[in-house]
Structure formats: structure tokens, C-alpha cells
Design a protein around this motif. Structure first.
Motif, PDB file in Angstrom:
ATOM      1  N   SER A 234      -0.893  -6.158  -1.308  1.00 36.89           N
ATOM      2  CA  SER A 234      -1.405  -6.367   0.047  1.00 36.89           C
ATOM      3  C   SER A 234      -0.293  -6.233   1.077  1.00 36.89           C
ATOM      4  CB  SER A 234      -2.062  -7.746   0.151  1.00 36.89           C
ATOM      5  OG  SER A 234      -2.552  -7.976   1.461  1.00 36.89           O
ATOM      6  N   SER A 237       0.611  -2.634   1.550  1.00 35.02           N
ATOM      7  CA  SER A 237      -0.360  -2.009   2.449  1.00 35.02           C
ATOM      8  C   SER A 237      -0.062  -2.349   3.904  1.00 35.02           C
ATOM      9  CB  SER A 237      -1.772  -2.461   2.073  1.00 35.02           C
ATOM     10  OG  SER A 237      -2.721  -1.977   3.008  1.00 35.02           O
ATOM     11  N   ARG A 384      -3.233   3.379   2.831  1.00 36.33           N
ATOM     12  CA  ARG A 384      -3.565   1.971   2.583  1.00 36.33           C
ATOM     13  C   ARG A 384      -4.791   1.783   1.680  1.00 36.33           C
ATOM     14  NH1 ARG A 384      -3.224  -1.624   7.890  1.00 36.33           N
ATOM     15  NH2 ARG A 384      -3.153  -3.214   6.248  1.00 36.33           N
ATOM     16  N   VAL A 387      -3.782   2.227  -1.987  1.00 35.72           N
ATOM     17  CA  VAL A 387      -3.025   1.098  -2.525  1.00 35.72           C
ATOM     18  C   VAL A 387      -3.939  -0.100  -2.756  1.00 35.72           C
ATOM     19  CG1 VAL A 387      -1.197  -0.577  -2.014  1.00 35.72           C
ATOM     20  CG2 VAL A 387      -0.846   1.852  -1.491  1.00 35.72           C
ATOM     21  N   GLU A 388      -4.816  -0.360  -1.802  1.00 42.04           N
ATOM     22  CA  GLU A 388      -5.667  -1.552  -1.903  1.00 42.04           C
ATOM     23  C   GLU A 388      -6.730  -1.432  -2.988  1.00 42.04           C
ATOM     24  OE1 GLU A 388      -7.106  -2.930   1.856  1.00 42.04           O
ATOM     25  OE2 GLU A 388      -5.130  -2.748   2.811  1.00 42.04           O
ATOM     26  N   SER A 400      -7.187  -4.936   4.222  1.00 40.84           N
ATOM     27  CA  SER A 400      -7.152  -4.566   5.629  1.00 40.84           C
ATOM     28  C   SER A 400      -8.578  -4.365   6.154  1.00 40.84           C
ATOM     29  CB  SER A 400      -6.356  -3.293   5.830  1.00 40.84           C
ATOM     30  OG  SER A 400      -6.894  -2.218   5.074  1.00 40.84           O
TER      31      SER A 400
END
Length: 401
Positions: A234, A237, A384, A387-388, A400
Motif C-alpha cells: 500500500s 502504491s 498503482r 501493485v494493489e 487508493s
């Protein structure tokens, strides 16, 4: 950590190792390391930017010598039944706890000191008496060693009272003072981990433990090193978002507007996010956390010199950006002769933008190597979601908007 301080840990600092009148005096390079009275200053670029490279005596070595020669014998003589229950070392606030202390660090809050960490039960039994004995041996050490051995380093209010940095502590109290927690948050409490700054976690996990036969202090300290993987992802990100917002989007726009102050602020935000990301990518459980702002570049340089460090080139690239920043934002020549000359060839703003794009491209390549993205997109905001996808928990604080 339990192995103590590297080098001649228990040796008394050499007599005559006082600071010279000017920290700029003395030898440089390899010769400096062999001379305890040497202090050298370098004015070169990136790798040479660690201004004071030699120090009369490091705080960690001084702490180890003080413990070995005064603390350990005192406990053996007066508290033999607790000798195997008391943890000792030096952790917490102070540049020496990071190994970054130099000649300039010794003008305040520097001297022979270590911490003694006790369980609540043991503290109730001997805490007050042990603190009095600690203060007694500290005074005796200072009285025995002249200013030729120890600099005159007055204590500041921030290192006294409830914020004192040495002496006797309950284990839980010690960590609560540093972090607000008596022990690390649970692994399934991401919102609590996210509330802890990385620099706070660095303060709780730095330094050295000289001895801890009971193991309770070491276990508590180690708990703060184990940032949950979902939290690490997190934060990665979040750093990608700031890198793209500050460096790839807002910096060029502020430069085009001629708002030098806003452009400089964007560079600052990009730099801080990049340093944090390097530590997070290399994983704090292996390399530690980024420290507070004063020592971030020193820590990043040290990390970048380690074998197998990922994104090891980012440090030099960030320092180049900072050298060019004044010229790009305010039309002031670069900070070195090399950068002053270079500004006549390529506009500094263009050079900075090119470096930023190179850093972002390198970050994407590293994310791909780690299996965190399959995208080639170098505008980091778009990385992002990839990655999340690897975050297991559905806790809203980890994702996010």
C-alpha cells in the motif's frame, strides 16, 4: 544485533582523541579511519557528500566501551541475580544510534551512554536503585576521562526527563515513548501500521543490542521490523502516486508557469517519495526503514553501496536533480562547477525532467522484476492498480480511491 558493535567494541577511546578546533581540519579517505583525531570534510558530489567522514570516536563504540568497562561489572557486582534478565544496548533518538554521528554531532547530547531495559516486574524490584547506580557510573566515567577523551557535550531539554535517551527503562515504556505503542501493532491492523511514520519505525529499530539473554526486548523490537506485506504494498502504491503527481505532472507545469517556489516544492516531494520507495522496494525487514529527513540521504547512500540493492542508482540521480534545482526553478547557476557548465548546454529543467523519467522507468522495470506489474506504462499513477492487485486484505485504508 546481539553481537554488539563491529570493531574494537570494548576498547576505551584513545587518549588524545579530542576534536580539532575546526571540523574541516584533518586527513581524508582511508588514512582518516586510522587516526582517531581526524575529521575530514569533502565538498565533492554525490558519494562525497557525507561531509564529515571521520570522527574521534563513534557513539556506538563509546556506548559499548562504557557498558563493557563500567555497566556490566556494576550489574555483576550489585545485581547478580538479574544479570541474565537485563537487556542493554543503544537504540532510539540520536545520530549515533544510526551510525551517522560525526564531529558536528558531539556538540550536544553526546557522551557515554547506554540503555538498560527491564521487564515490568524487574523494574518494580530494582528500577529506581539501578537508575541511581547508572547515574553514578556515568558521572564516574566522565570524571575519569578528561576532555581529551570526551567532548564537552551539554544535554538539551529534549533529551532529559521523560524524553531521556539512556538509563533504565521498562521495555514497554521505552517503545511507547518512541512510537506510542508498547509493542508493535498486530499484523491484521493495517490502519495502525499506516499511522506510524517510517522514521518513527526507524527510531524504534535502529542502534545495537549488546546483550539480551532474556530476549524480551529483542522480540519486542523485532516486532516493529515486520511491517505487514499488505502495508508495504500500500505504501509503495502511495509513493508511486506522489512520484507521478509531483515529479511527472506538477513539476513541468510549475516550471512552465514560472512558479519557482512551487517547482522546488514539487522536487522536494518527488525526492522524499523516491527515497521512501527505495527502502520499501528493498523491504524494511532486510534493510531497515528510512530515518527522519536529516539522515535520509546518508541512509540512502549507505543502502545504495550495499551488494544487491535494488534501485541503487536512484540516490545519485536524486542528488543530480537537487544540484540542478536552483537553476531550473530560479535561474541560479548549479551548485558545482560541473553543473554550472552543464546548464549552458541543456536547460536545467529539461535535464531534471529527463532524470525523473529515467528514475520512473527504472522503477517500472523493478516492479516488473518483482512481479508487481505487467504494465509497461511509465507514468507511475497508472501502475498503482497493478501493485494493489497484490494486496490481500480488503481494508479500505490499504487501497487508493
Amino acid at each position: 544485533d546481539n553481537a554488539g558493535v563491529a570493531g574494537d567494541a570494548g576498547a576505551l577511546p584513545q587518549s588524545g582523541s579530542r576534536l580539532s578546533n575546526s571540523p574541516a581540519q584533518g586527513k581524508t579517505g582511508a588514512n582518516a579511519a586510522s587516526s582517531p583525531s581526524t575529521v575530514s570534510v569533502s565538498t565533492g558530489s554525490a558519494g562525497a557528500a557525507e561531509a564529515v567522514s571521520a570522527c574521534p570516536v563513534s557513539g556506538l563504540k563509546l556506548a559499548s566501551a562504557f557498558w563493557t568497562q563500567m555497566g556490566k561489572p556494576m550489574i555483576a557486582a550489585k545485581y547478580p541475580q538479574y544479570a541474565g534478565r537485563i537487556a542493554d544496548g543503544l537504540v532510539g533518538h540520536g545520530s549515533e544510534c544510526y551510525g551517522f554521528d560525526d564531529a558536528y554531532s558531539q556538540d550536544q547530547d553526546f557522551g557515554p551512554r547506554f540503555c538498560l531495559w527491564l521487564t515490568d516486574e524487574d523494574y518494580a524490584a530494582i528500577g529506581t536503585a539501578l537508575q541511581e547506580d547508572y547515574e553514578r557510573i556515568a558521572h564516574a566515567w566522565r570524571s575519569e576521562h578528561s576532555s581529551a577523551d570526551l567532548p564537552d557535550s551539554p544535554a538539551t531539554p529534549r533529551a532529559q526527563g521523560t524524553m531521556r535517551r539512556d538509563g533504565v527503562f521498562r521495555i514497554g515504556d521505552f517503545f511507547e515513548t518512541l512510537t506510542g505503542y508498547r509493542e508493535a501493532p498486530p499484523q491484521d491492523a493495517p490502519h495502525e501500521w499506516l499511522a506510524l511514520d517510517e522514521s518513527t519505525l526507524a527510531t524504534a529499530t535502529n542502534g545495537r543490542i549488546f546483550a539480551d539473554a532474556l530476549g524480551i526486548f529483542s522480540k519486542t523490537r523485532q516486532g516493529f521490523t515486520f511491517m505487514p506485506e499488505d502495508v508495504r504494498l500500500s505504501l509503495i502504491s502511495r509513493r508511486l502516486g506522489m512520484l507521478s503527481q509531483a515529479g511527472q505532472y506538477n513539476l513541468p507545469r510549475m516550471l512552465q508557469r514560472g512558479d519557482g517556489a512551487a517547482a522546488m516544492t514539487s522536487i522536494h516531494e518527488f525526492t522524499q517519495a523516491a527515497i521512501s520507495l527505495v527502502f520499501l522496494i528493498n523491504n524494511p525487514v532486510s534493510v531497515g526503514y528510512e530515518p527522519y529527513y536529516k539522515w535520509r540521504f546518508a541512509a540512502l547512500r549507505r543502502l545504495s553501496r550495499r551488494m544487491a540493492t535494488r534501485l541503487s542508482d536512484v540516490c545519485a540521480q536524486l542528488e543530480e536533480i537537487l544540484h540542478l534545482a536552483s537553476a531550473a526553478c530560479f535561474g541560479v547557476p548549479g551548485t558545482t562547477a560541473e553543473h554550472k557548465a552543464s546548464t549552458t548546454a541543456t536547460p536545467p529543467a529539461d535535464r531534471i525532467n529527463a532524470i525523473i523519467e529515467r528514475i520512473c522507468s527504472d522503477i517500472v522495470s523493478e516492479l516488473q522484476r518483482e512481479g508487481l506489474t505487467s504494465s509497461q506504462e511509465t507514468f507511475l499513477e497508472w501502475q498503482r492498480p497493478y501493485v494493489e492487485e497484490h494486496i490481500v486484505s480488503d481494508a479500505p485504508c490499504l487501497h487508493s480511491l
